[in-house]
Write a protein that holds these residues in place. Structure first.
Motif, mmCIF file in Angstrom:
data_model
loop_
_atom_site.group_PDB
_atom_site.id
_atom_site.type_symbol
_atom_site.label_atom_id
_atom_site.label_comp_id
_atom_site.label_asym_id
_atom_site.label_seq_id
_atom_site.Cartn_x
_atom_site.Cartn_y
_atom_site.Cartn_z
ATOM 1 N N PRO A 241 47.724 -26.698 34.944
ATOM 2 C CA PRO A 241 48.691 -25.716 35.450
ATOM 3 C C PRO A 241 50.027 -25.810 34.717
ATOM 4 O O PRO A 241 50.559 -26.895 34.510
ATOM 5 N N GLY A 242 50.541 -24.660 34.303
ATOM 6 C CA GLY A 242 51.771 -24.642 33.521
ATOM 7 C C GLY A 242 51.567 -24.937 32.055
ATOM 8 O O GLY A 242 52.528 -24.907 31.277
ATOM 9 N N GLY A 243 50.316 -25.218 31.667
ATOM 10 C CA GLY A 243 50.035 -25.563 30.273
ATOM 11 C C GLY A 243 50.393 -27.000 29.976
ATOM 12 O O GLY A 243 51.156 -27.644 30.709
ATOM 13 N N PHE A 244 49.829 -27.541 28.902
ATOM 14 C CA PHE A 244 50.247 -28.894 28.508
ATOM 15 C C PHE A 244 51.246 -28.795 27.364
ATOM 16 O O PHE A 244 51.139 -27.953 26.477
ATOM 17 N N TYR A 245 52.251 -29.641 27.445
ATOM 18 C CA TYR A 245 53.370 -29.599 26.509
ATOM 19 C C TYR A 245 53.028 -30.429 25.284
ATOM 20 O O TYR A 245 52.642 -31.597 25.399
ATOM 21 N N ARG A 246 53.211 -29.837 24.120
ATOM 22 C CA ARG A 246 52.903 -30.585 22.907
ATOM 23 C C ARG A 246 54.102 -31.354 22.381
ATOM 24 O O ARG A 246 54.013 -32.043 21.353
ATOM 25 N N GLY A 247 55.222 -31.258 23.097
ATOM 26 C CA GLY A 247 56.377 -32.094 22.784
ATOM 27 C C GLY A 247 57.291 -31.506 21.729
ATOM 28 O O GLY A 247 56.945 -30.570 21.009
ATOM 29 N N ASN A 248 58.494 -32.087 21.667
ATOM 30 C CA ASN A 248 59.486 -31.688 20.674
ATOM 31 C C ASN A 248 60.390 -32.889 20.421
ATOM 32 O O ASN A 248 61.009 -33.408 21.362
ATOM 33 N N PRO A 249 60.485 -33.359 19.188
ATOM 34 C CA PRO A 249 61.251 -34.590 18.915
ATOM 35 C C PRO A 249 62.725 -34.489 19.274
ATOM 36 O O PRO A 249 63.360 -35.499 19.593
ATOM 37 N N VAL A 250 63.291 -33.292 19.231
ATOM 38 C CA VAL A 250 64.716 -33.137 19.550
ATOM 39 C C VAL A 250 65.009 -33.585 20.969
ATOM 40 O O VAL A 250 66.090 -34.118 21.266
ATOM 41 N N ARG A 251 64.048 -33.433 21.861
ATOM 42 C CA ARG A 251 64.267 -33.839 23.249
ATOM 43 C C ARG A 251 64.455 -35.346 23.369
ATOM 44 O O ARG A 251 65.017 -35.837 24.363
ATOM 45 N N ASP A 252 63.983 -36.073 22.364
ATOM 46 C CA ASP A 252 64.164 -37.535 22.329
ATOM 47 C C ASP A 252 65.236 -37.949 21.321
ATOM 48 O O ASP A 252 65.311 -39.119 20.938
ATOM 49 N N LEU A 253 66.050 -36.978 20.900
ATOM 50 C CA LEU A 253 67.084 -37.229 19.883
ATOM 51 C C LEU A 253 66.479 -37.809 18.618
ATOM 52 O O LEU A 253 67.072 -38.662 17.942
ATOM 53 N N ASP A 254 65.295 -37.325 18.296
ATOM 54 C CA ASP A 254 64.593 -37.747 17.084
ATOM 55 C C ASP A 254 64.645 -36.566 16.115
ATOM 56 O O ASP A 254 63.967 -35.555 16.306
ATOM 57 N N TRP A 255 65.461 -36.698 15.091
ATOM 58 C CA TRP A 255 65.736 -35.580 14.181
ATOM 59 C C TRP A 255 64.877 -35.701 12.924
ATOM 60 O O TRP A 255 65.096 -36.585 12.099
ATOM 61 N N LYS A 256 63.898 -34.833 12.785
ATOM 62 C CA LYS A 256 62.972 -34.881 11.643
ATOM 63 C C LYS A 256 63.559 -34.127 10.447
ATOM 64 O O LYS A 256 62.956 -33.210 9.892
ATOM 65 N N THR A 257 64.754 -34.544 10.040
ATOM 66 C CA THR A 257 65.441 -33.929 8.905
ATOM 67 C C THR A 257 65.503 -34.930 7.757
ATOM 68 O O THR A 257 65.149 -36.100 7.914
ATOM 69 N N ASP A 258 65.985 -34.478 6.612
ATOM 70 C CA ASP A 258 66.082 -35.370 5.457
ATOM 71 C C ASP A 258 66.982 -36.566 5.736
ATOM 72 O O ASP A 258 66.723 -37.682 5.270
ATOM 73 N N SER A 259 68.041 -36.355 6.507
ATOM 74 C CA SER A 259 68.999 -37.443 6.787
ATOM 75 C C SER A 259 68.632 -38.241 8.019
ATOM 76 O O SER A 259 69.213 -39.305 8.268
ATOM 77 N N GLY A 260 67.681 -37.735 8.810
ATOM 78 C CA GLY A 260 67.365 -38.389 10.071
ATOM 79 C C GLY A 260 68.341 -38.035 11.174
ATOM 80 O O GLY A 260 68.285 -38.619 12.269
ATOM 81 N N LYS A 261 69.223 -37.074 10.912
ATOM 82 C CA LYS A 261 70.184 -36.623 11.909
ATOM 83 C C LYS A 261 70.238 -35.098 11.913
ATOM 84 O O LYS A 261 69.837 -34.446 10.946
ATOM 85 N N ALA A 262 70.752 -34.539 13.009
ATOM 86 C CA ALA A 262 70.990 -33.100 13.050
ATOM 87 C C ALA A 262 72.109 -32.753 12.079
ATOM 88 O O ALA A 262 73.020 -33.557 11.850
ATOM 89 N N ARG A 263 72.049 -31.561 11.533
ATOM 90 C CA ARG A 263 72.985 -31.184 10.476
ATOM 91 C C ARG A 263 73.873 -30.033 10.907
ATOM 92 O O ARG A 263 73.379 -28.965 11.287
ATOM 93 N N PHE A 264 75.186 -30.243 10.883
ATOM 94 C CA PHE A 264 76.116 -29.136 11.055
ATOM 95 C C PHE A 264 76.088 -28.266 9.794
ATOM 96 O O PHE A 264 75.904 -28.765 8.680
ATOM 97 N N THR A 265 76.276 -26.963 9.987
ATOM 98 C CA THR A 265 76.214 -26.002 8.905
ATOM 99 C C THR A 265 77.608 -25.466 8.608
ATOM 100 O O THR A 265 78.314 -25.029 9.523
ATOM 101 N N VAL A 266 77.988 -25.485 7.349
ATOM 102 C CA VAL A 266 79.302 -24.982 6.944
ATOM 103 C C VAL A 266 79.213 -23.473 6.760
ATOM 104 O O VAL A 266 78.430 -22.987 5.938
ATOM 105 N N PRO A 267 79.986 -22.691 7.526
ATOM 106 C CA PRO A 267 79.931 -21.226 7.370
ATOM 107 C C PRO A 267 80.573 -20.776 6.067
ATOM 108 O O PRO A 267 81.655 -21.236 5.700
ATOM 109 N N THR A 268 79.888 -19.883 5.383
ATOM 110 C CA THR A 268 80.390 -19.344 4.114
ATOM 111 C C THR A 268 80.857 -17.900 4.251
ATOM 112 O O THR A 268 81.426 -17.340 3.317
ATOM 113 N N THR A 269 80.601 -17.294 5.403
ATOM 114 C CA THR A 269 80.979 -15.900 5.665
ATOM 115 C C THR A 269 81.035 -15.713 7.164
ATOM 116 O O THR A 269 80.487 -16.530 7.923
ATOM 117 N N LEU A 270 81.673 -14.642 7.614
ATOM 118 C CA LEU A 270 81.708 -14.327 9.035
ATOM 119 C C LEU A 270 80.734 -13.209 9.401
ATOM 120 O O LEU A 270 80.687 -12.794 10.556
#
Length: 766
Positions: A611-640
């Motif tokens: 019931p409700g389906g089974f959740y396949r998970g998401n690493p962000v919920r565990d503060l596990d960032w699957k990025t090149d740096s191992g952390k979440a990345r802020f983005t620098v805006p180049t335009t508005l």
């Protein structure tokens, strides 16, 4: 407010009452009337009502419309107007059978409206195009598989493209992805390429996951929800129940969208006796601002400036611990945001500073915030920056990885996210090569494949020879349609696996087949008995689905059986590719999915009807960032602005394409756009009254829209009726897919190639 001749009619925070709109709440009696219209039509009402009674419930049928989640404790009626329409549409009592095709040539059918093509009913037998008679003729499955297999063997693997629409279940989708790679290519474009590929590519870069981070439980704990570019009332109506519950407990909702969409303004629960009689509807959005198309980046920059000001006044407003421990790039991002002036933020957003500060007050007052978005963010040239800035705003106060917070794209088709999860995609990362080798002895292709835009470019250049479509109406969904449609008949082989006739079938390749498949509502009986299929919703939960309706004919086969039949006829013998056995028992396919993707699908069969389906998970919920740096990345805006081309010249406007309330993707159920107050022809162009006066246009005048992208090609759509509507300045709107020919194939989001359907420059030719 007293009005002078120079006072604009458009107010970004209010409705222009002199243009069409629906003053009734979404849901309510209007929704029931919309459903009853379908019930009044001839068809298989008894079966449809039985399906609807079980729709989106454990052990029942999972809706073929949107991908909104299915709750653990469903309502008595767990379907919406859109889901009911999709169910009645699939359980059509009409039949597009051999007699129908004997009476109608392909040339004749090209003159029919898309709505009328699908209203011919369900397809009943395999069909092969006969050029001499210009008709589709019935053919046996054995002959169809043999010729299709021979056609695929005759082309180089890289010259074949396997498209998937987002409808087929995980079982057929997995086999489809396996078939392509066993053949030697990864040309697996998907409907996601036209809508949320911006999400898949860019969220992965920013926070390490290609999908949203929220679950349904988060909506029970959030203090505020922000909407950017998403139309809940028409595209995911069951979500309105969740929003109503959130508002009822005190959650605050703020919406930014160029169009005032009724579902995010007011909602009456059709299952609430009080709201359907004497009670008041729920006001969903506390604040609703009509941002300029492409102006969302400016809004978010302004809100971030407000957060910085609040931090200066009240240190601790910003979550410095989260930023220090979990992210990179904060200082560079903040420096860029601080450099933007309020004048340019107001100009790009189309909103006043006070409006943006009002929205920021809601954000700052909330401990836990969810960010929702749709194609209003993804279908822009700078869609990547839309998402980057959204993540920036959420991360400044630690609104990722905590209960009651997160970023949540709302997907369209019912299994579009799930298809990617099980390997339908052009990248090697979409299906692990080591598993293909271990399970099947297949050496996975090393070359990346083609997405939808790249496949169309290759088609135009003559580099694609065979096109297989697992569902959908691809020719109608694509940009630059006239160019693509002209090139389609040059294909050596075109094959469409479909439930109903559509426009794509009317541009047959040199050898062309329509293969009729079961719908999700249809009972699917194979060698081991009744089968179930599975889908993944927008919140990453997996649900089993069991069809119960009588198939339209004995000759119709399941998507699994068709994919397996083509694969067996194409590929050389391999004892580990057991197509016949897999067709007989879909549980074996789910076992393979679990072996291929063990982190997501462990014990798949055992959990199928949880019931409700089974959740396949998401690493962000565990503060596990699957990025090149191992952390979440802020983005620098180049335009508005997210626009690829600003409408700076006086005659230029920005086109936003829309889907109506009587539509699902390219399927047109009817001609009522009730929630926008519009009825009748879809060949309209919406313009606000100030712009009509400036451009010298009259209500009801017939005009032509012309694409203003300068690439040496002329793109025009004539015969559009000017209709006054409450939109931002320098903006026009019209229906998808009718206006798709105006969007160049090369005008797309820069990282994912998602077409810029929400921000194409055009001019009006009177």
């Amino acid at each position: 407010m007293s009005r002078t001749p120079d006072t604009p009619h458009h107010d970004p925070a209010g409705q222009d009452a002199d243009t069409p709109f629906d003053d009734r709440p979404a849901g309510g009696w209007g929704s029931l009337k919309g459903v009853s219209r379908f019930m009044a039509e001839p068809g298989r009402k008894a079966e449809a009502l039985e399906v609807l009674s079980k729709l989106n419930k454990p052990g029942g049928v999972m809706c073929t419309a949107c991908a909104w989640t299915k709750p653990e404790g469903p309502h008595k009626f767990e379907f919406c107007e859109s889901g009911a329409k999709a169910t009645f549409w699939e359980l059509d009592g009409n039949r597009a059978d051999a007699a129908f095709f004997a009476d109608h040539s392909v040339s004749d059918l090209r003159g029919w409206h898309d709505h009328d093509l699908e209203k011919t009913g369900r397809l009943t037998e395999p069909l092969r195009y006969d050029a001499q008679s210009d008709r589709y003729l019935p053919v046996s499955w054995e002959a169809a598989f043999a010729e299709i297999g021979a056609g695929l063997r005759a082309v180089a693997p890289e010259e074949a493209v396997f498209y998937a629409s987002g409808h087929a279940g995980l079982e057929a989708s997995y086999l489809y992805a396996l078939f392509a790679r066993a053949m030697g290519h990864q040309n697996l474009p998907q409907s996601s390429n036209m809508c949320h590929e911006t999400t898949s590519v860019n969220l992965k870069t920013f926070i390490g996951t290609p999908v949203g981070t929220c679950t349904l439980e988060d909506f029970d704990h959030c203090d505020a929800i922000f909407f950017f570019g998403q139309n809940t009332g028409s595209n995911s109506p069951r979500f309105l129940h969740t929003l109503k519950a959130a508002v009822d407990r005190g959650c605050r909702i703020v919406t930014f969208n160029p169009v005032r969409e009724r579902g995010l303004i007011s909602f009456a629960d059709p299952q609430s006796a009080s709201q359907m009689t004497f009670g008041k509807p729920t006001e969903i959005s506390e604040k609703y601002f009509q941002v300029r198309p492409g102006g969302d980046i400016a809004v978010m920059a302004g809100m971030m400036k407000c957060v910085l000001a609040a931090e200066e006044a009240r240190p601790g407003t910003i979550d410095h611990d989260f930023i220090r421990d979990q992210t990179t790039g904060y200082d560079e991002m903040i420096a860029a945001v601080a450099a933007f002036g309020w004048d340019e933020i107001e100009a790009q957003s189309g909103l006043t500073r006070a409006m943006i500060e009002d929205a920021a007050e809601v954000y700052l007052s909330a401990d836990r915030v969810i960010g929702i978005y749709g194609m209003g963010l993804t279908q822009h040239v700078h869609g990547w920056l839309n998402l980057g800035m959204y993540c920036n705003l959420l991360m400044m106060r630690g609104n990722l990885g905590r209960k009651g917070s997160g970023i949540s794209p709302v997907r369209g088709h019912s299994n579009v996210q799930g298809q990617r999860t099980v390997g339908v995609g052009e990248k090697s990362a979409h299906m692990p090569a080591d598993k293909l080798k271990a399970l099947f002895g297949i050496d996975a292709p090393e070359a990346e494949g083609m997405n939808a835009v790249h496949a169309c470019e290759a088609l135009l250049e003559g580099r694609v020879k065979a096109m297989i479509s697992l569902g959908g109406n691809l020719l109608r969904a694509l940009p630059d349609r006239e160019r693509i449609e002209a090139a389609w008949p040059r294909l050596d082989l075109s094959v469409s696996i479909a439930t109903k006739l559509n426009r794509s079938h009317l541009a047959p390749g040199r050898v062309a087949y329509i293969l009729p498949c079961l719908g999700r509502t249809d009972e699917d009986v194979q060698a081991t008995g009744r089968q179930s299929v599975s889908v993944e919703d927008s919140l990453s939960h997996i649900h089993g689905s069991v069809g119960i309706a009588r198939p339209p004919s004995d000759a119709v086969r399941s998507e699994v059986a068709i994919v397996a039949g083509i694969a067996a006829a194409t590929l050389p013998p391999n004892d580990r590719l057991r197509w016949r056995e897999w067709t007989g028992d879909y549980g074996l396919i789910r076992d393979l999915i679990a072996e291929t993707f063990p982190d997501d699908f462990a014990d798949f069969n055992a959990k199928l009807f949880q019931p409700g389906g089974f959740y396949r998970g998401n690493p962000v919920r565990d503060l596990d960032w699957k990025t090149d740096s191992g952390k979440a990345r802020f983005t620098v805006p180049t335009t508005l602005s997210a626009l690829g081309q600003e409408p700076e010249a006086a005659e230029l406007m920005t086109l936003v394409t829309l889907r109506s309330n009587d539509q699902f993707n390219t399927t047109i159920y009817g001609f009522s756009d009730r929630l926008r107050g519009l009825e009748g022809s879809r060949m309209i162009v919406l313009v606000n009254r100030d712009e009509m006066a400036r451009l010298g246009l009259a209500e009801g005048q017939l005009v032509t829209l012309e694409c203003a992208v300068e690439d040496g090609r002329e793109r025009r759509v004539p015969g559009l009726k000017v209709t006054a509507y409450d939109l931002p300045p320098k903006c026009v709107a019209g229906y998808y897919p009718e206006l798709n020919p105006l969007v160049p194939l090369g005008y797309h989001e820069k990282n994912s190639q998602t077409p810029a359907y929400k921000g194409t420059p055009v001019r009006i030719l009177a």
